[in-house]
Design a protein around this motif. Structure first.
Motif, PDB file in Angstrom:
ATOM      1  N   VAL A   1       0.866  -1.182   0.000  1.00 39.82           N
ATOM      2  CA  VAL A   1       0.000   0.000   0.000  1.00 39.82           C
ATOM      3  C   VAL A   1       0.897   1.225   0.000  1.00 39.82           C
ATOM      4  CG1 VAL A   1      -1.892   1.192   1.157  1.00 39.82           C
ATOM      5  CG2 VAL A   1      -1.714  -1.298   1.341  1.00 39.82           C
ATOM      6  N   ASP A   2       0.923   1.921  -1.144  1.00 41.60           N
ATOM      7  CA  ASP A   2       1.790   3.083  -1.300  1.00 41.60           C
ATOM      8  C   ASP A   2       0.940   4.336  -1.079  1.00 41.60           C
ATOM      9  OD1 ASP A   2       3.356   5.200  -2.192  1.00 41.60           O
ATOM     10  OD2 ASP A   2       4.268   4.047  -3.803  1.00 41.60           O
ATOM     11  N   ILE A   3       1.120   4.968   0.080  1.00 41.92           N
ATOM     12  CA  ILE A   3       0.299   6.131   0.430  1.00 41.92           C
ATOM     13  C   ILE A   3       1.099   7.389   0.157  1.00 41.92           C
ATOM     14  CG2 ILE A   3      -1.163   7.175   2.207  1.00 41.92           C
ATOM     15  CD1 ILE A   3      -0.842   4.412   3.718  1.00 41.92           C
ATOM     16  N   GLY A   4       0.814   8.011  -0.987  1.00 43.11           N
ATOM     17  CA  GLY A   4       1.515   9.228  -1.371  1.00 43.11           C
ATOM     18  C   GLY A   4       0.811  10.437  -0.790  1.00 43.11           C
ATOM     19  N   ALA A   5       1.084  11.606  -1.376  1.00 50.46           N
ATOM     20  CA  ALA A   5       0.480  12.830  -0.850  1.00 50.46           C
ATOM     21  C   ALA A   5      -0.988  12.922  -1.222  1.00 50.46           C
ATOM     22  CB  ALA A   5       1.225  14.035  -1.392  1.00 50.46           C
ATOM     23  N   THR A   6      -1.294  12.553  -2.470  1.00 49.29           N
ATOM     24  CA  THR A   6      -2.680  12.719  -2.924  1.00 49.29           C
ATOM     25  C   THR A   6      -3.301  11.415  -3.375  1.00 49.29           C
ATOM     26  OG1 THR A   6      -1.884  13.215  -5.151  1.00 49.29           O
ATOM     27  CG2 THR A   6      -2.301  15.088  -3.705  1.00 49.29           C
TER      28      THR A   6
ATOM     29  N   ILE B   1      -0.368  -8.718  -9.514  1.00 49.14           N
ATOM     30  CA  ILE B   1      -1.588  -9.334 -10.057  1.00 49.14           C
ATOM     31  C   ILE B   1      -2.787  -8.388  -9.965  1.00 49.14           C
ATOM     32  CG2 ILE B   1      -0.899 -11.738  -9.631  1.00 49.14           C
ATOM     33  CD1 ILE B   1      -2.622 -11.613  -7.038  1.00 49.14           C
ATOM     34  N   TYR B   2      -2.612  -7.261  -9.258  1.00 56.11           N
ATOM     35  CA  TYR B   2      -3.748  -6.344  -9.087  1.00 56.11           C
ATOM     36  C   TYR B   2      -3.212  -4.982  -8.681  1.00 56.11           C
ATOM     37  CZ  TYR B   2      -8.092  -4.460  -6.983  1.00 56.11           C
ATOM     38  OH  TYR B   2      -9.189  -3.697  -6.662  1.00 56.11           O
ATOM     39  N   THR B   3      -3.737  -3.916  -9.267  1.00 50.18           N
ATOM     40  CA  THR B   3      -3.416  -2.573  -8.749  1.00 50.18           C
ATOM     41  C   THR B   3      -4.690  -1.728  -8.762  1.00 50.18           C
ATOM     42  OG1 THR B   3      -2.844  -1.746 -10.938  1.00 50.18           O
ATOM     43  CG2 THR B   3      -1.014  -2.376  -9.569  1.00 50.18           C
ATOM     44  N   ARG B   4      -4.753  -0.838  -7.814  1.00 51.82           N
ATOM     45  CA  ARG B   4      -5.898   0.065  -7.758  1.00 51.82           C
ATOM     46  C   ARG B   4      -5.426   1.386  -7.157  1.00 51.82           C
ATOM     47  NH1 ARG B   4     -10.320   1.526  -4.543  1.00 51.82           N
ATOM     48  NH2 ARG B   4     -12.206   1.782  -5.779  1.00 51.82           N
ATOM     49  N   GLU B   5      -5.776   2.486  -7.825  1.00 46.34           N
ATOM     50  CA  GLU B   5      -5.396   3.811  -7.316  1.00 46.34           C
ATOM     51  C   GLU B   5      -6.633   4.480  -6.757  1.00 46.34           C
ATOM     52  OE1 GLU B   5      -3.821   5.837 -10.739  1.00 46.34           O
ATOM     53  OE2 GLU B   5      -1.843   4.926 -10.517  1.00 46.34           O
ATOM     54  N   GLN B   6      -6.481   5.175  -5.631  1.00 47.63           N
ATOM     55  CA  GLN B   6      -7.597   6.021  -5.192  1.00 47.63           C
ATOM     56  C   GLN B   6      -7.085   7.332  -4.630  1.00 47.63           C
ATOM     57  OE1 GLN B   6      -9.331   2.940  -2.882  1.00 47.63           O
ATOM     58  NE2 GLN B   6      -8.793   3.899  -0.969  1.00 47.63           N
ATOM     59  N   MET B   7      -7.918   8.348  -4.751  1.00 45.85           N
ATOM     60  CA  MET B   7      -7.532   9.681  -4.301  1.00 45.85           C
ATOM     61  C   MET B   7      -7.623   9.741  -2.775  1.00 45.85           C
ATOM     62  SD  MET B   7      -6.746  11.083  -7.061  1.00 45.85           S
ATOM     63  CE  MET B   7      -6.478  12.775  -6.554  1.00 45.85           C
ATOM     64  N   PHE B   8      -6.484   9.621  -2.140  1.00 47.07           N
ATOM     65  CA  PHE B   8      -6.403   9.745  -0.682  1.00 47.07           C
ATOM     66  C   PHE B   8      -4.925   9.804  -0.368  1.00 47.07           C
ATOM     67  CE2 PHE B   8      -5.478   7.956   3.475  1.00 47.07           C
ATOM     68  CZ  PHE B   8      -6.343   8.670   4.287  1.00 47.07           C
ATOM     69  N   GLY B   9      -4.525  10.680   0.562  1.00 47.73           N
ATOM     70  CA  GLY B   9      -3.099  10.692   0.875  1.00 47.73           C
ATOM     71  C   GLY B   9      -2.745  11.601   2.027  1.00 47.73           C
ATOM     72  N   GLY B  10      -1.454  11.710   2.252  1.00 44.23           N
ATOM     73  CA  GLY B  10      -0.927  12.446   3.397  1.00 44.23           C
ATOM     74  C   GLY B  10      -1.238  13.931   3.359  1.00 44.23           C
ATOM     75  N   LYS B  11      -1.592  14.426   2.165  1.00 41.17           N
ATOM     76  CA  LYS B  11      -1.929  15.843   2.030  1.00 41.17           C
ATOM     77  C   LYS B  11      -3.134  16.189   2.917  1.00 41.17           C
ATOM     78  CE  LYS B  11      -2.663  19.235  -1.605  1.00 41.17           C
ATOM     79  NZ  LYS B  11      -3.134  19.429  -2.960  1.00 41.17           N
ATOM     80  N   GLN B  12      -4.022  15.201   3.097  1.00 38.19           N
ATOM     81  CA  GLN B  12      -5.192  15.457   3.937  1.00 38.19           C
ATOM     82  C   GLN B  12      -4.786  15.785   5.385  1.00 38.19           C
ATOM     83  OE1 GLN B  12      -6.780  12.466   1.408  1.00 38.19           O
ATOM     84  NE2 GLN B  12      -8.750  12.686   2.385  1.00 38.19           N
TER      85      GLN B  12
ATOM     86  N   THR C   1      -1.804  17.114   6.208  1.00 38.11           N
ATOM     87  CA  THR C   1      -1.179  18.443   6.147  1.00 38.11           C
ATOM     88  C   THR C   1      -2.247  19.540   6.157  1.00 38.11           C
ATOM     89  OG1 THR C   1       0.492  17.392   4.747  1.00 38.11           O
ATOM     90  CG2 THR C   1       0.575  19.791   4.920  1.00 38.11           C
ATOM     91  N   GLU C   2      -3.296  19.338   5.357  1.00 35.08           N
ATOM     92  CA  GLU C   2      -4.362  20.360   5.268  1.00 35.08           C
ATOM     93  C   GLU C   2      -5.108  20.527   6.588  1.00 35.08           C
ATOM     94  OE1 GLU C   2      -6.521  18.935   1.856  1.00 35.08           O
ATOM     95  OE2 GLU C   2      -5.197  19.988   0.448  1.00 35.08           O
ATOM     96  N   GLU C   3      -5.292  19.415   7.286  1.00 28.18           N
ATOM     97  CA  GLU C   3      -5.983  19.471   8.582  1.00 28.18           C
ATOM     98  C   GLU C   3      -5.120  20.229   9.605  1.00 28.18           C
ATOM     99  OE1 GLU C   3      -8.887  19.134  11.365  1.00 28.18           O
ATOM    100  OE2 GLU C   3      -9.055  18.864   9.196  1.00 28.18           O
ATOM    101  N   ILE C   4      -3.794  20.009   9.567  1.00 32.24           N
ATOM    102  CA  ILE C   4      -2.864  20.734  10.457  1.00 32.24           C
ATOM    103  C   ILE C   4      -2.922  22.238  10.147  1.00 32.24           C
ATOM    104  CG2 ILE C   4      -0.412  21.090  11.036  1.00 32.24           C
ATOM    105  CD1 ILE C   4       0.019  18.083  10.468  1.00 32.24           C
ATOM    106  N   GLN C   5      -2.901  22.555   8.848  1.00 36.07           N
ATOM    107  CA  GLN C   5      -3.001  23.956   8.425  1.00 36.07           C
ATOM    108  C   GLN C   5      -4.260  24.613   8.982  1.00 36.07           C
ATOM    109  OE1 GLN C   5      -2.458  23.234   4.007  1.00 36.07           O
ATOM    110  NE2 GLN C   5      -2.473  25.454   4.103  1.00 36.07           N
ATOM    111  N   ARG C   6      -5.376  23.912   8.768  1.00 35.68           N
ATOM    112  CA  ARG C   6      -6.690  24.454   9.107  1.00 35.68           C
ATOM    113  C   ARG C   6      -6.799  24.685  10.619  1.00 35.68           C
ATOM    114  NH1 ARG C   6     -11.613  22.952  10.033  1.00 35.68           N
ATOM    115  NH2 ARG C   6     -11.003  20.811  10.537  1.00 35.68           N
ATOM    116  N   ARG C   7      -6.386  23.676  11.375  1.00 36.25           N
ATOM    117  CA  ARG C   7      -6.594  23.722  12.818  1.00 36.25           C
ATOM    118  C   ARG C   7      -5.642  24.693  13.505  1.00 36.25           C
ATOM    119  NH1 ARG C   7      -8.804  20.512  17.129  1.00 36.25           N
ATOM    120  NH2 ARG C   7     -10.007  19.356  15.608  1.00 36.25           N
ATOM    121  N   TYR C   8      -4.411  24.779  13.008  1.00 34.14           N
ATOM    122  CA  TYR C   8      -3.413  25.584  13.727  1.00 34.14           C
ATOM    123  C   TYR C   8      -3.018  26.848  12.972  1.00 34.14           C
ATOM    124  CZ  TYR C   8      -3.277  21.206  16.258  1.00 34.14           C
ATOM    125  OH  TYR C   8      -3.642  20.084  16.955  1.00 34.14           O
TER     126      TYR C   8
END
Length: 354
Positions: free
Chosen positions: A198-203, A216-227, A229-236
């Motif tokens: 499971v490769d969890i990138g920024a986005t 034998i299988y790959t699947r990409e979905q929009m989710f990552g560490g940027k979320q 970062t954005e929550e830290i930005q928003r809260r602090y």
């Protein structure tokens, strides 16, 4: 030709251009043991790369120039990768005994049956896989095609930093190559392993399931560490840069762990669990032997433990460098913390030794 399956090219830098950073790795190999000669990671300007496509050439070129200076390497030839979603692969049968040139000419005639783009817009490569199990007079050929613009924009960005792309690989193949180093660490000696990486990138989060070391299988979905970062930005009330730094180095208020980090970790567990459910629903597997965490987010403390506890599958953080020697100019601590994010760069650097 798209150098997806290029033959030996002396030392190549593995350069992984992701959505938030450029990662560079140089390896050497002697007596079957790899050594990390140089490595560096350099952040990219926001939105320079969007969903694995280079949007701002200048910004990427400047980051490449900086990452090169940081790594203190003299190597100028590079292996880069395009995202799997940008590549069409198909196994086709051709008559056995054709030379590479004849195969190439024949493929050019037939390729338009398999590729949904005009051929002048496409870079093509192929690799003979072996005799056809159905007909001994034919061979199976893996055909790979990618839109030329995907390759050319990477070559142009590298050229801005004085670099030359010798190999253009596919991220999934690069991951497979570095996974071979991890398979030894799993140490079961059992070839029949099914491992979810499971490769969890920024986005983007990419699930790759490998069985016997093959994807034998790959699947990409929009989710990552940027979320996070954005929550830290928003809260602090921090800037993107400050939030990114605080995420890595700490120093946030006391409620950070319970109010921000824990909910994010739970969200990661849900994403991993959901991705695996899609995989199980797709076919003959209802279990994996290991979960390996890769990408920058994998470095979050105790994330592996939490996933193992919730999903019930042994979970490890990927470190392709665990058995490698390090050159004196490589900072071992920094490399260890960046290791899970360097899987693709590592697989690309390993192209030097094919």
């Amino acid at each position: 030709m798209l150098g997806l399956f290029n033959k030996k090219a002396n030392t190549l830098l593995g350069i992984d251009i992701s959505s938030t950073s450029v990662k560079l790795l140089e390896l050497s190999c002697s007596g079957g043991r790899y050594k990390v000669e140089a490595y560096a990671v350099e952040p990219l300007p926001p939105n320079a790369v969007v969903e694995k496509n280079i949007a701002e050439m200048e910004g990427v070129g400047q980051a490449l120039t900086r990452v090169l200076a940081k790594a203190k390497t003299g190597v100028k030839t590079v292996a880069v990768a395009v995202a799997g979603s940008a590549v069409i692969t198909k196994t086709i049968e051709m008559e056995a005994g054709l030379s590479d040139d004849d195969l190439e000419n024949q493929l050019k005639i037939e390729a338009d049956q398999y590729i949904p783009y005009p051929l002048e817009e496409v870079a093509i490569d192929f690799e003979v896989q072996g005799l056809s199990p159905r007909n001994a007079e034919r061979v199976e050929v893996l055909l790979a095609a990618c839109r030329k613009e995907n390759v050319e924009v990477r070559e142009a960005a590298l050229a801005l930093a004085g670099l030359t792309a010798k190999v253009v690989d596919v991220e999934a193949y690069a991951l497979e190559r570095s996974f071979a180093l991890l398979a030894e660490q799993l140490g079961s000696g059992d070839d029949d392993l099914t491992v979810a990486v499971v490769d969890i990138g920024a986005t983007m989060t990419t699930l790759s399931v490998l069985h016997n070391g093959k994807t034998i299988y790959t699947r990409e979905q929009m989710f990552g560490g940027k979320q996070l970062t954005e929550e830290i930005q928003r809260r602090y009330g921090l800037s993107v840069e400050e939030a990114g730094l605080a995420k890595k180095q700490g120093g946030l208020p006391d409620d950070y762990d319970s109010e921000v980090l824990q909910p994010f970790k739970q969200a990661v567990v849900q994403q991993v669990s959901r991705s695996l459910q899609f995989f199980f629903a797709a076919g003959q597997y209802n279990d994996v032997d290991y979960i390996l965490l890769a990408g920058g987010t994998a470095s979050i403390p105790d994330l592996d433990r939490l996933i193992q506890q919730k999903i019930g599958t042994q979970t490890l953080v990927a470190n392709p460098f665990a058995d490698m020697a390090l050159s004196s100019k490589v900072n071992a601590g920094a490399l260890a913390s960046d290791a899970p994010a360097l899987m693709i760069a590592c697989g690309l650097a390993m192209r030097s030794f094919d």
